[in-house]
Design a protein around this motif. Structure first.
Motif, PDB file in Angstrom:
ATOM      1  N   ARG A   1       0.837  -1.208   0.000  1.00  0.00           N
ATOM      2  CA  ARG A   1       0.000   0.000   0.000  1.00  0.00           C
ATOM      3  C   ARG A   1       0.872   1.259   0.000  1.00  0.00           C
ATOM      4  N   GLU A   2       1.954   1.245   0.787  1.00  0.00           N
ATOM      5  CA  GLU A   2       2.872   2.389   0.817  1.00  0.00           C
ATOM      6  C   GLU A   2       3.501   2.611  -0.562  1.00  0.00           C
ATOM      7  N   LEU A   3       3.923   1.508  -1.193  1.00  0.00           N
ATOM      8  CA  LEU A   3       4.534   1.614  -2.516  1.00  0.00           C
ATOM      9  C   LEU A   3       3.522   2.084  -3.552  1.00  0.00           C
ATOM     10  N   HIS A   4       2.277   1.659  -3.409  1.00  0.00           N
ATOM     11  CA  HIS A   4       1.216   2.111  -4.307  1.00  0.00           C
ATOM     12  C   HIS A   4       1.113   3.631  -4.240  1.00  0.00           C
ATOM     13  N   ARG A   5       1.085   4.179  -3.030  1.00  0.00           N
ATOM     14  CA  ARG A   5       1.007   5.636  -2.864  1.00  0.00           C
ATOM     15  C   ARG A   5       2.256   6.313  -3.440  1.00  0.00           C
ATOM     16  N   ALA A   6       3.423   5.722  -3.213  1.00  0.00           N
ATOM     17  CA  ALA A   6       4.673   6.305  -3.732  1.00  0.00           C
ATOM     18  C   ALA A   6       4.677   6.319  -5.259  1.00  0.00           C
ATOM     19  N   LEU A   7       4.199   5.236  -5.870  1.00  0.00           N
ATOM     20  CA  LEU A   7       4.183   5.164  -7.336  1.00  0.00           C
ATOM     21  C   LEU A   7       3.182   6.145  -7.931  1.00  0.00           C
ATOM     22  N   GLU A   8       2.068   6.371  -7.249  1.00  0.00           N
ATOM     23  CA  GLU A   8       1.085   7.334  -7.746  1.00  0.00           C
ATOM     24  C   GLU A   8       1.657   8.756  -7.788  1.00  0.00           C
ATOM     25  N   GLN A   9       2.663   9.018  -6.973  1.00  0.00           N
ATOM     26  CA  GLN A   9       3.277  10.345  -6.902  1.00  0.00           C
ATOM     27  C   GLN A   9       4.337  10.573  -7.985  1.00  0.00           C
ATOM     28  N   VAL A  10       4.739   9.520  -8.688  1.00  0.00           N
ATOM     29  CA  VAL A  10       5.766   9.651  -9.729  1.00  0.00           C
ATOM     30  C   VAL A  10       5.166  10.381 -10.924  1.00  0.00           C
ATOM     31  N   ASP A  11       5.854  11.432 -11.357  1.00  0.00           N
ATOM     32  CA  ASP A  11       5.386  12.209 -12.494  1.00  0.00           C
ATOM     33  C   ASP A  11       5.309  11.329 -13.737  1.00  0.00           C
ATOM     34  N   GLY A  12       4.133  11.273 -14.342  1.00  0.00           N
ATOM     35  CA  GLY A  12       3.939  10.482 -15.551  1.00  0.00           C
ATOM     36  C   GLY A  12       3.213   9.170 -15.322  1.00  0.00           C
ATOM     37  N   VAL A  13       3.150   8.699 -14.073  1.00  0.00           N
ATOM     38  CA  VAL A  13       2.388   7.476 -13.793  1.00  0.00           C
ATOM     39  C   VAL A  13       0.916   7.868 -13.743  1.00  0.00           C
ATOM     40  N   GLN A  14       0.151   7.333 -14.681  1.00  0.00           N
ATOM     41  CA  GLN A  14      -1.266   7.671 -14.761  1.00  0.00           C
ATOM     42  C   GLN A  14      -2.128   6.648 -14.028  1.00  0.00           C
ATOM     43  N   THR A  15      -1.762   5.374 -14.151  1.00  0.00           N
ATOM     44  CA  THR A  15      -2.559   4.295 -13.590  1.00  0.00           C
ATOM     45  C   THR A  15      -1.646   3.177 -13.128  1.00  0.00           C
ATOM     46  N   LEU A  16      -2.092   2.471 -12.101  1.00  0.00           N
ATOM     47  CA  LEU A  16      -1.413   1.240 -11.679  1.00  0.00           C
ATOM     48  C   LEU A  16      -2.331   0.079 -12.002  1.00  0.00           C
ATOM     49  N   TYR A  17      -1.774  -0.933 -12.629  1.00  0.00           N
ATOM     50  CA  TYR A  17      -2.521  -2.137 -12.983  1.00  0.00           C
ATOM     51  C   TYR A  17      -2.073  -3.270 -12.071  1.00  0.00           C
ATOM     52  N   PRO A  18      -2.917  -4.285 -11.881  1.00  0.00           N
ATOM     53  CA  PRO A  18      -2.503  -5.416 -11.038  1.00  0.00           C
ATOM     54  C   PRO A  18      -1.179  -6.002 -11.519  1.00  0.00           C
TER      55      PRO A  18
END
Length: 129
Positions: free
Chosen positions: A34-51
């Motif tokens: 969950r922490e990494l999910h939040r960190a990845l959402e903050q990366v410029d250019g990441v629009q969506t996370l897929y399973p």
């Protein structure tokens, strides 16, 4: 005369230093994901996370999601060995170079897990446009 019995090795003497379901400093893999999910959402250019794994590959995750109505975390974390393994699949926003975003996402994961050794796999599965 009798001799005192020597203490036998307890089960805890042979237990692994880190439980199979823990990752960084005893934090469960799911919390780290969950922490990494939040960190990845903050990366410029990441629009969506897929399973990290397609649902058909993760029957247990699909069953859990069906029962609880809770979607599985898209970031997969495995800390069962000496190295924390992280897998994420991302969608990249228009106007960003996919390789740069993937590198930045991997760097964000490594920075979050520092000083633990980690192996990070970030796959770009969609480029908006």
């Amino acid at each position: 005369m009798t001799e005192p019995l020597r203490p036998s090795a307890s089960a805890s003497d042979h237990a692994p230093a880190v439980a199979p379901d823990t990752a960084v400093n005893g934090v469960p893999d799911s919390a780290v994901a969950r922490e990494l999910h939040r960190a990845l959402e903050q990366v410029d250019g990441v629009q969506t996370l897929y399973p990290a794994h397609p649902v058909w590959q993760n029957i247990a995750g699909a069953a859990h999601a069906a029962v609880t109505g809770e979607a599985p975390n898209p970031v997969a974390v495995d800390a069962s060995g000496d190295v924390v393994t992280v897998k994420a699949r991302i969608g990249v926003a228009t106007g960003h170079r996919a390789p740069d975003v993937a590198r930045a996402a991997a760097a964000a994961v490594r920075a979050h897990l520092e000083p633990r050794r980690c192996a990070v796999e970030v796959a770009v599965v969609h480029i908006a446009g």
